[in-house]
Design an enzyme around this catalytic site. Structure first.
Site, PDB file in Angstrom:
ATOM      1  N   GLY A   1      23.742  -0.317  12.818  1.00  0.00           N
ATOM      2  CA  GLY A   1      24.253   0.623  13.813  1.00  0.00           C
ATOM      3  C   GLY A   1      23.381   0.683  15.047  1.00  0.00           C
ATOM      4  O   GLY A   1      23.324   1.697  15.745  1.00  0.00           O
ATOM      5  N   ALA A   2      22.698  -0.417  15.346  1.00  0.00           N
ATOM      6  CA  ALA A   2      21.736  -0.433  16.451  1.00  0.00           C
ATOM      7  C   ALA A   2      22.403  -0.406  17.814  1.00  0.00           C
ATOM      8  O   ALA A   2      21.735  -0.203  18.830  1.00  0.00           O
ATOM      9  CB  ALA A   2      20.830  -1.658  16.339  1.00  0.00           C
TER      10      ALA A   2
ATOM     11  N   GLY B   1      24.510   1.833  18.697  1.00  0.00           N
ATOM     12  CA  GLY B   1      24.760   3.229  19.039  1.00  0.00           C
ATOM     13  C   GLY B   1      23.518   3.909  19.582  1.00  0.00           C
ATOM     14  O   GLY B   1      22.434   3.319  19.634  1.00  0.00           O
TER      15      GLY B   1
ATOM     16  N   SER C   1      23.318  13.233   7.438  1.00  0.00           N
ATOM     17  CA  SER C   1      23.790  14.156   8.473  1.00  0.00           C
ATOM     18  C   SER C   1      23.646  15.586   7.972  1.00  0.00           C
ATOM     19  O   SER C   1      23.666  15.841   6.760  1.00  0.00           O
ATOM     20  CB  SER C   1      25.260  13.884   8.806  1.00  0.00           C
ATOM     21  OG  SER C   1      25.806  14.929   9.600  1.00  0.00           O
TER      22      SER C   1
ATOM     23  N   TYR D   1      33.756  12.231   5.511  1.00  0.00           N
ATOM     24  CA  TYR D   1      32.447  11.995   6.125  1.00  0.00           C
ATOM     25  C   TYR D   1      31.359  12.791   5.406  1.00  0.00           C
ATOM     26  O   TYR D   1      30.284  12.260   5.106  1.00  0.00           O
ATOM     27  CB  TYR D   1      32.507  12.379   7.598  1.00  0.00           C
ATOM     28  CG  TYR D   1      31.251  12.082   8.379  1.00  0.00           C
ATOM     29  CD1 TYR D   1      30.933  10.781   8.751  1.00  0.00           C
ATOM     30  CD2 TYR D   1      30.380  13.105   8.766  1.00  0.00           C
ATOM     31  CE1 TYR D   1      29.784  10.502   9.473  1.00  0.00           C
ATOM     32  CE2 TYR D   1      29.235  12.843   9.492  1.00  0.00           C
ATOM     33  CZ  TYR D   1      28.940  11.539   9.842  1.00  0.00           C
ATOM     34  OH  TYR D   1      27.803  11.268  10.559  1.00  0.00           O
TER      35      TYR D   1
ATOM     36  N   ALA E   1      31.383  13.903   2.346  1.00  0.00           N
ATOM     37  CA  ALA E   1      31.174  13.318   1.019  1.00  0.00           C
ATOM     38  C   ALA E   1      30.295  12.074   1.102  1.00  0.00           C
ATOM     39  O   ALA E   1      29.403  11.865   0.265  1.00  0.00           O
ATOM     40  CB  ALA E   1      32.517  12.976   0.383  1.00  0.00           C
TER      41      ALA E   1
ATOM     42  N   LYS F   1      28.034  11.326   3.404  1.00  0.00           N
ATOM     43  CA  LYS F   1      26.661  11.653   3.790  1.00  0.00           C
ATOM     44  C   LYS F   1      25.925  12.400   2.682  1.00  0.00           C
ATOM     45  O   LYS F   1      24.709  12.236   2.514  1.00  0.00           O
ATOM     46  CB  LYS F   1      26.668  12.467   5.086  1.00  0.00           C
ATOM     47  CG  LYS F   1      27.147  11.668   6.301  1.00  0.00           C
ATOM     48  CD  LYS F   1      26.293  10.435   6.548  1.00  0.00           C
ATOM     49  CE  LYS F   1      26.655   9.708   7.829  1.00  0.00           C
ATOM     50  NZ  LYS F   1      25.785   8.549   8.099  1.00  0.00           N
TER      51      LYS F   1
ATOM     52  N   ILE G   1      23.068  15.805  17.842  1.00  0.00           N
ATOM     53  CA  ILE G   1      22.240  14.950  18.689  1.00  0.00           C
ATOM     54  C   ILE G   1      23.061  14.530  19.904  1.00  0.00           C
ATOM     55  O   ILE G   1      24.232  14.164  19.777  1.00  0.00           O
ATOM     56  CB  ILE G   1      21.770  13.701  17.916  1.00  0.00           C
ATOM     57  CG1 ILE G   1      21.057  14.104  16.611  1.00  0.00           C
ATOM     58  CG2 ILE G   1      20.877  12.833  18.794  1.00  0.00           C
ATOM     59  CD1 ILE G   1      19.810  14.941  16.804  1.00  0.00           C
TER      60      ILE G   1
END
EC number: 1.1.1.100
Length: 241
Positions: free
Chosen positions: A13-14, A16, A135, A148, A150, A152, A181
């Site tokens: 995910g670099a 982002g 998260s 989402y 679930a 995380k 963030i």
């Protein structure tokens, strides 16, 4: 001072905001960085920023064979940061099975495969640092994000289990759980929406991608060698656990 000279880090995910910040900081601290994501153009842009001591690996985490190959192609791997993730938000009564499955497949199953394959490589050197990015909603829950949340929450449980399994092999496994963030997504919120969120944050502001990156860098360092199975919350006090 954290010194990662001689270490090799893989960051998914670099492309982002958070992933890019993590890659830039680990590189600044001396690590060779393998920057991975699905958007090659954004990865190339990040490469121009770090300038040297990096490798680009385009990877579709929905393809499990690509996940395995991503790890196997790394001749050396000291630090793994699983940051990539997706959302597909809607209320549970409207959520299709495929919307649930695709989020779990990428956010949880793909990260399990990456963790598992990285551990196989790290065991050989009896050293490794794995940091999974969860998260705040993996702890608190959030309406419209059952899939989402679930995924995380699952990352946190997975991290704890793996940390037990590899503790005697010189490998630590930890989680960082960001709150709100600053990102392209938060920039799209209107003023009223932003104020409503900020009011829930004791520190009174959004976090920055660099705040998450510094937590990751610490966990990736030798200074954190006695920390494993833990979740570091980076949320400005929005959730205190």
């Amino acid at each position: 001072m954290i010194d990662l000279t001689g270490k090799t880090s893989l960051i998914t995910g670099a492309s982002g905001g958070i992933g890019g910040a993590i890659a830039r900081l680990l590189h600044k601290l001396g690590s060779h960085v393998i920057i991975s994501g699905s958007n090659e153009e954004k990865l190339q842009s990040l490469g121009k920023v770090v300038k040297d001591n990096y490798t680009i690996e385009v990877c579709n985490l929905a393809d499990k064979e690509e996940c395995r190959n991503l790890i196997s192609k790394a001749s050396k791997l000291d630090i793994l940061v699983c940051n990539a993730g997706i959302t597909s938000d809607t209320l549970a009564i409207r959520m299709k099975d495929e919307d649930f499955d695709k989020v779990i497949d990428i956010n949880l199953k793909a990260n399990f495969i990456l963790n598992r394959e990285a551990i196989k490589k790290m065991i050989q050197n009896r050293y490794g640092r794995i940091i999974n990015i969860s998260s705040i909603v993996g702890i608190s829950g959030n309406p419209g994000q059952a899939n989402y949340c679930a995924s995380k929450a699952g990352l946190i449980g997975m991290t704890k289990s793996l940390s037990y399994e590899v503790a005697t092999r010189g490998i630590t496994v930890n989680t960082v759980a960001p709150g709100f963030i600053k990102s392209d997504m938060t920039d799209k919120l209107n003023e009223k929406q932003r104020e409503a969120i900020v009011q829930k944050i004791p520190l009174g502001t959004y976090g920055m991608p660099e705040d998450v990156a510094h937590a990751v860098a610490f966990l990736a360092s030798d200074q954190a060698s006695y920390i494993t199975g833990q979740t570091i919350h980076v949320n400005g006090g929005m959730l205190m656990v």
